[in-house]
Motif scaffolding. Structure first.
Motif, short mmCIF file in Angstrom:
data_model
loop_
_atom_site.label_atom_id
_atom_site.label_comp_id
_atom_site.label_asym_id
_atom_site.label_seq_id
_atom_site.Cartn_x
_atom_site.Cartn_y
_atom_site.Cartn_z
N TRP A 161 0.83 -1.20 0.00
CA TRP A 161 0.00 0.00 0.00
C TRP A 161 0.86 1.25 0.00
CZ3 TRP A 161 -5.30 -0.33 -0.31
CH2 TRP A 161 -5.84 -1.60 -0.09
N TYR A 162 0.30 2.32 -0.50
CA TYR A 162 0.95 3.64 -0.44
C TYR A 162 0.18 4.53 0.50
CZ TYR A 162 1.81 8.49 -1.83
OH TYR A 162 2.06 9.83 -1.82
N ARG A 163 0.86 5.05 1.52
CA ARG A 163 0.25 5.97 2.47
C ARG A 163 0.28 7.37 1.86
NH1 ARG A 163 2.72 5.58 8.28
NH2 ARG A 163 0.92 6.98 8.55
N THR A 164 -0.88 7.89 1.51
CA THR A 164 -0.94 9.15 0.77
C THR A 164 -0.70 10.38 1.63
OG1 THR A 164 -3.32 9.43 1.12
CG2 THR A 164 -2.63 8.10 -0.79
N GLY A 165 -0.97 10.28 2.95
CA GLY A 165 -0.92 11.48 3.79
C GLY A 165 -2.17 12.33 3.69
N ASP A 166 -3.16 11.84 2.92
CA ASP A 166 -4.42 12.56 2.77
C ASP A 166 -5.48 11.97 3.69
OD1 ASP A 166 -3.61 14.37 0.77
OD2 ASP A 166 -3.88 12.83 -0.77
N ALA A 167 -6.31 12.83 4.22
CA ALA A 167 -7.46 12.38 5.00
C ALA A 167 -8.65 12.25 4.06
CB ALA A 167 -7.78 13.38 6.11
N GLY A 168 -9.50 11.25 4.31
CA GLY A 168 -10.65 11.08 3.45
C GLY A 168 -11.47 9.88 3.82
N SER A 169 -12.37 9.50 2.92
CA SER A 169 -13.25 8.36 3.14
C SER A 169 -13.50 7.67 1.82
CB SER A 169 -14.57 8.80 3.77
OG SER A 169 -15.25 9.70 2.90
N VAL A 170 -13.90 6.40 1.89
CA VAL A 170 -14.29 5.63 0.71
C VAL A 170 -15.68 5.07 0.99
CG1 VAL A 170 -13.76 3.70 -0.80
CG2 VAL A 170 -11.89 5.04 0.18
N ASP A 171 -16.66 5.55 0.25
CA ASP A 171 -18.05 5.13 0.42
C ASP A 171 -18.56 4.55 -0.88
OD1 ASP A 171 -18.32 6.16 3.14
OD2 ASP A 171 -18.22 8.14 2.20
N ASP A 172 -19.01 3.29 -0.83
CA ASP A 172 -19.49 2.58 -2.03
C ASP A 172 -18.46 2.63 -3.14
OD1 ASP A 172 -21.94 1.96 -0.82
OD2 ASP A 172 -22.81 3.88 -1.40
N GLY A 173 -17.17 2.50 -2.75
CA GLY A 173 -16.10 2.47 -3.73
C GLY A 173 -15.66 3.81 -4.24
N MET A 174 -16.29 4.89 -3.80
CA MET A 174 -15.96 6.23 -4.29
C MET A 174 -15.14 6.97 -3.25
SD MET A 174 -17.35 6.24 -7.26
CE MET A 174 -17.41 7.97 -7.75
N LEU A 175 -14.07 7.60 -3.71
CA LEU A 175 -13.13 8.29 -2.83
C LEU A 175 -13.54 9.74 -2.63
CD1 LEU A 175 -10.37 8.43 -1.31
CD2 LEU A 175 -9.34 9.01 -3.52
N ARG A 176 -13.44 10.18 -1.38
CA ARG A 176 -13.65 11.60 -1.06
C ARG A 176 -12.49 12.05 -0.19
NH1 ARG A 176 -16.00 14.52 3.25
NH2 ARG A 176 -16.78 16.57 2.61
N ILE A 177 -11.76 13.06 -0.66
CA ILE A 177 -10.62 13.61 0.07
C ILE A 177 -11.07 14.82 0.86
CG2 ILE A 177 -8.34 14.69 -0.14
CD1 ILE A 177 -8.31 11.74 -0.78
N THR A 178 -10.70 14.86 2.14
CA THR A 178 -11.09 16.00 2.97
C THR A 178 -9.93 16.92 3.30
OG1 THR A 178 -10.79 14.64 4.96
CG2 THR A 178 -13.00 14.73 4.01
N GLY A 179 -8.69 16.51 3.00
CA GLY A 179 -7.56 17.39 3.26
C GLY A 179 -6.30 16.60 3.58
N ARG A 180 -5.24 17.32 3.85
CA ARG A 180 -3.98 16.70 4.24
C ARG A 180 -3.98 16.44 5.74
NH1 ARG A 180 -0.59 14.15 1.20
NH2 ARG A 180 1.14 14.74 2.56
N ILE A 181 -3.50 15.27 6.13
CA ILE A 181 -3.42 14.95 7.55
C ILE A 181 -2.50 15.92 8.28
CG2 ILE A 181 -2.52 13.23 9.18
CD1 ILE A 181 -3.68 11.09 7.41
N ASP A 182 -1.43 16.35 7.60
CA ASP A 182 -0.46 17.21 8.26
C ASP A 182 -0.75 18.69 8.10
OD1 ASP A 182 0.09 17.40 5.58
OD2 ASP A 182 2.20 16.84 5.72
N ASN A 183 -1.83 19.06 7.37
CA ASN A 183 -2.15 20.47 7.19
C ASN A 183 -3.17 20.89 8.24
OD1 ASN A 183 -1.89 22.97 5.99
ND2 ASN A 183 -3.49 22.59 4.47
N VAL A 184 -2.75 20.76 9.50
CA VAL A 184 -3.62 21.00 10.64
C VAL A 184 -2.92 21.94 11.61
CG1 VAL A 184 -4.75 19.94 12.64
CG2 VAL A 184 -4.81 18.79 10.43
N ILE A 185 -3.66 22.90 12.15
CA ILE A 185 -3.13 23.74 13.22
C ILE A 185 -3.92 23.43 14.49
CG2 ILE A 185 -2.40 25.59 11.66
CD1 ILE A 185 -4.92 27.15 12.56
N VAL A 186 -3.34 23.80 15.61
CA VAL A 186 -4.03 23.66 16.89
C VAL A 186 -4.30 25.07 17.40
CG1 VAL A 186 -3.96 22.72 19.22
CG2 VAL A 186 -2.85 21.49 17.35
N SER A 187 -5.57 25.45 17.38
CA SER A 187 -5.97 26.80 17.75
C SER A 187 -6.82 26.74 19.02
CB SER A 187 -6.77 27.45 16.61
OG SER A 187 -7.06 28.79 16.90
#
Length: 289
Positions: A161-187
């Motif tokens: 497998w390749y770890r993309t570093g992207d956050a997302g979900s796979v629903d009914d075989g369709m990919l949805r990307i929500t953002g980069r795992i590392d593009n997060v700030i703590v506010s």
């Protein structure tokens, strides 16, 4: 950069002659006039091109001739970064047939099209991270076996497998990307995805090409800043963006600042130079401008 190579590969596979933008061939910058000229030079057969959202926006902003050139393609592949809904709507209104692509150098370019993986490509989500398997994967990183092992894990069934570093979900075989795992700030102790903030910000008409970056904040530790090119009503745009982000992401994610630049700095690939923008935002806020 692999996406540019794949444009040539697709041309060869389909038996067509690729056309190179005149200015790019001589080290120049992307220009609408070149796209029009190159489109006119295309021969018979399927007509495709690949752009990043910034280039699509530039062409739609240019003139009617550029929009007609885009509309003449069987499909315009858009990748490299998220496509703002408002920009997608503009393209559709101009008759441009957009196909969203997802991939990276490690997957030899696009391996998921409009959410659907290519034949033989597998998707999974582990601990919120999108991972990809299949015949398109790279062998690894040259001269760096440790990084290769970390990024390309092998599961108990022997699947690599390749770890993309992207956050997302796979629903009914369709990919949805929500953002980069590392593009997060703590506010203020709250994790805030800058990608989610940016998507919400880009639904504001004046901010469809804006970039959101993290900046230090004396009170909250970190905050987000919107950077946009050109002249905008900064107070009105920031207020609209904060309201949109609060509604879609949450109050803690509301951007704290809006900064304007004369021209958006771009990487050679045409994507916004986020490092340069973050450095500019930090310097400007530090100087009180």
């Amino acid at each position: 950069y692999v996406a540019g190579l794949q444009v040539l590969v697709r041309s060869v596979v389909s038996g067509t002659e690729p056309v190179v933008l005149p200015s790019i061939a001589h080290g120049g910058r992307f220009a609408a006039s070149d796209v029009i000229e190159a489109t006119d030079a295309l021969g018979p057969g399927p007509r495709y091109t690949a752009l990043v959202p910034t280039q699509l926006s530039d062409l739609l902003d240019a003139d009617a001739a550029a929009a007609r050139a885009l509309a003449s393609f069987d499909a315009v592949l858009i990748g490299g970064q998220a496509l703002a809904p408002a920009l997608a709507e503009r393209a559709a209104a101009a008759g441009v047939r957009i196909v969203r692509t997802y991939g990276s150098s490690e997957t030899a370019g696009g391996c998921v099209y409009d959410g659907a993986p290519l034949d033989g490509v597998r998707l999974r989500v582990e601990a919120g991270e999108v991972q990809v398997a299949g015949p398109t994967l790279a062998d690894g990183y040259l001269g760096d076996p440790a990084l290769t092992a970390a990024v390309f894990p092998v599961d108990a069934d022997g699947v690599r497998w390749y770890r993309t570093g992207d956050a997302g979900s796979v629903d009914d075989g369709m990919l949805r990307i929500t953002g980069r795992i590392d593009n997060v700030i703590v506010s203020g102790g709250v994790n805030v995805s800058l990608d989610r903030v940016e998507r919400a910000v880009r639904t504001v008409p004046a901010l469809v090409a804006a970039v959101v970056v993290g900046v230090p904040d004396a009170r909250w530790g970190e905050a987000s800043a919107i950077v946009v090119a050109g002249d905008v009503d900064e107070a009105a745009a920031l207020a609209a963006a904060r309201a949109r982000v609060e509604a879609e992401v949450g109050g803690a994610a509301r951007p704290a600042h809006l900064l304007t630049v004369a021209e958006m700095p771009l990487l050679a690939s045409g994507k916004p130079d986020r490092r340069a923008l973050a450095a500019h935002a930090r310097a400007a806020l530090s100087a009180g401008t």
